[in-house]
Motif scaffolding. Sequence first.
Motif, short mmCIF file in Angstrom:
data_model
loop_
_atom_site.label_atom_id
_atom_site.label_comp_id
_atom_site.label_asym_id
_atom_site.label_seq_id
_atom_site.Cartn_x
_atom_site.Cartn_y
_atom_site.Cartn_z
N MET A 1 0.75 -1.41 -0.27
CA MET A 1 -0.13 0.05 0.45
C MET A 1 0.76 0.96 -0.50
O MET A 1 2.26 1.43 0.51
CB MET A 1 -0.39 -0.05 0.85
CG MET A 1 -1.74 1.47 1.30
SD MET A 1 -2.59 1.15 2.59
CE MET A 1 -4.26 0.05 2.66
N ALA A 2 0.44 2.11 -0.41
CA ALA A 2 1.17 3.50 -0.71
C ALA A 2 0.99 4.29 0.53
O ALA A 2 0.38 4.35 0.89
CB ALA A 2 1.16 4.28 -2.40
N ARG A 3 2.05 5.48 0.45
CA ARG A 3 1.67 5.95 1.83
C ARG A 3 2.37 7.03 1.61
O ARG A 3 2.51 7.87 0.86
CB ARG A 3 2.47 5.66 2.98
CG ARG A 3 3.72 5.31 2.73
CD ARG A 3 4.64 5.45 4.38
NE ARG A 3 4.16 6.58 5.22
CZ ARG A 3 4.47 6.47 6.89
NH1 ARG A 3 4.40 4.73 7.14
NH2 ARG A 3 3.80 6.72 7.11
N ASP A 4 1.08 7.97 2.74
CA ASP A 4 1.96 9.48 2.34
C ASP A 4 3.79 9.44 1.98
O ASP A 4 4.46 9.57 2.78
CB ASP A 4 1.84 10.41 3.85
CG ASP A 4 1.89 11.87 3.38
OD1 ASP A 4 2.66 11.87 4.06
OD2 ASP A 4 0.81 12.71 3.50
N ALA A 5 3.85 10.92 1.39
CA ALA A 5 5.04 11.69 0.58
C ALA A 5 5.58 12.93 2.07
O ALA A 5 6.53 12.94 1.88
CB ALA A 5 4.80 12.17 -1.06
N SER A 6 5.62 13.07 3.17
CA SER A 6 5.32 14.61 3.74
C SER A 6 6.81 13.57 4.91
O SER A 6 7.89 14.49 4.79
CB SER A 6 4.45 14.20 4.75
OG SER A 6 3.63 13.88 5.84
N ARG A 7 6.88 12.11 5.13
CA ARG A 7 7.54 12.20 5.69
C ARG A 7 9.32 12.20 4.69
O ARG A 7 10.19 11.90 5.20
CB ARG A 7 7.69 10.65 6.57
CG ARG A 7 6.84 10.72 7.71
CD ARG A 7 6.68 9.48 8.33
NE ARG A 7 8.22 9.24 8.93
CZ ARG A 7 8.65 7.96 9.24
NH1 ARG A 7 7.49 6.35 9.11
NH2 ARG A 7 9.36 7.26 9.72
N VAL A 8 9.05 11.58 3.67
CA VAL A 8 9.95 11.59 2.88
C VAL A 8 10.28 12.74 2.39
O VAL A 8 12.03 13.19 2.05
CB VAL A 8 9.48 10.91 1.65
CG1 VAL A 8 11.00 10.97 0.10
CG2 VAL A 8 9.59 9.54 1.48
N GLU A 9 9.83 12.97 1.81
CA GLU A 9 10.40 15.55 2.11
C GLU A 9 10.50 16.00 3.05
O GLU A 9 12.57 16.66 2.57
CB GLU A 9 8.98 16.16 1.53
CG GLU A 9 9.69 17.17 1.25
CD GLU A 9 8.11 18.08 -0.09
OE1 GLU A 9 9.04 19.24 -0.14
OE2 GLU A 9 7.77 18.25 0.71
N ALA A 10 10.07 15.50 4.59
CA ALA A 10 11.15 15.68 5.13
C ALA A 10 12.67 15.68 5.51
O ALA A 10 13.65 16.02 6.17
CB ALA A 10 10.44 15.54 6.39
N PHE A 11 12.50 14.33 5.09
CA PHE A 11 13.94 13.31 5.48
C PHE A 11 14.95 13.64 4.40
O PHE A 11 15.83 14.24 4.29
CB PHE A 11 13.67 12.23 5.75
CG PHE A 11 15.16 11.39 5.21
CD1 PHE A 11 15.68 10.59 6.30
CD2 PHE A 11 15.28 10.52 4.10
CE1 PHE A 11 16.75 10.39 6.03
CE2 PHE A 11 16.82 10.06 3.94
CZ PHE A 11 17.38 9.09 4.97
N SER A 12 14.83 14.12 3.28
CA SER A 12 15.45 13.86 1.74
C SER A 12 15.88 16.07 2.36
O SER A 12 17.35 16.35 2.31
CB SER A 12 15.03 14.98 0.71
OG SER A 12 14.09 12.95 0.71
N ASP A 13 15.30 17.30 2.66
CA ASP A 13 15.16 17.97 3.27
C ASP A 13 16.43 17.98 4.23
O ASP A 13 17.34 18.77 3.89
CB ASP A 13 14.08 19.02 4.08
CG ASP A 13 13.02 19.41 2.47
OD1 ASP A 13 14.16 19.14 1.86
OD2 ASP A 13 12.08 20.30 2.91
N ALA A 14 16.40 17.27 5.13
CA ALA A 14 17.33 16.89 6.28
C ALA A 14 18.45 16.67 6.06
O ALA A 14 20.01 17.49 5.78
CB ALA A 14 16.56 16.02 7.22
N VAL A 15 18.08 15.83 4.80
CA VAL A 15 19.29 15.07 3.97
C VAL A 15 20.50 16.41 3.43
O VAL A 15 21.80 16.70 3.68
CB VAL A 15 19.85 13.87 3.34
CG1 VAL A 15 20.45 14.04 2.75
CG2 VAL A 15 18.88 12.40 4.05
#
Length: 206
Positions: A1-15
């Motif tokens: 099941m696909a899920r929300d993308a907000s955590r991915v964007e936050a993690f990418s911003d931190a990196v």
Amino acid sequence: MARDASRVEAFSDAVIAIVLTLMAVELLQFTPEREADGLAAALGHEWPAYLAYVITFAIVGQVWLTHHNMWRYVVRVDQLLLVLNLTLLMFVAAIPVTANLLADNLRGSVADQRLTAGLYVGTVLGEALFFNLSWWWARRRCLLHPGLDPRLAKAVARRFLLGPLLYLVAFAIVLVDPVLSLLAYLLLVAPYLIRGPGDLPPSHPT
């Protein structure tokens, strides 16, 4: 099941934020021996590091802008999109290392200059390719906002293809003059600083 993308964007911003910080630490520093010759001499001696810093900051900044604009349209993620994004970030995280090598070898032999410039090009080319793969997969798997105009999605895809092509041009210039190839990066980043398909719209006074 696909899920929300907000955590991915936050993690990418931190990196990306960490990459910019590490880049400054690696490239903007003096050694005690050079400081003993006086500040002016130390500053003059470190010009390759400053050049690498300015160019690399522009490239990583462009990566952040592009990533930010792209992920405004991604509403869900699946496993492969996560892997593609992590691979993109792997290349981004390697940019300070290759930039440091480049700065250390700009006054070396022509062979060393070309090798380090080639590694640098390969790193930024890698992140550009995975940008394209991420957008292609998100479109194919319907992970984008359902209201996104398909014509706009195609326009964004065409714009993303420009990145790898421009970096290949820079790679060709490496064979002629490694320093000139670095200066070309500043010109290559410029098209992404100008508002294009998929970017944030201009603000309007209320």
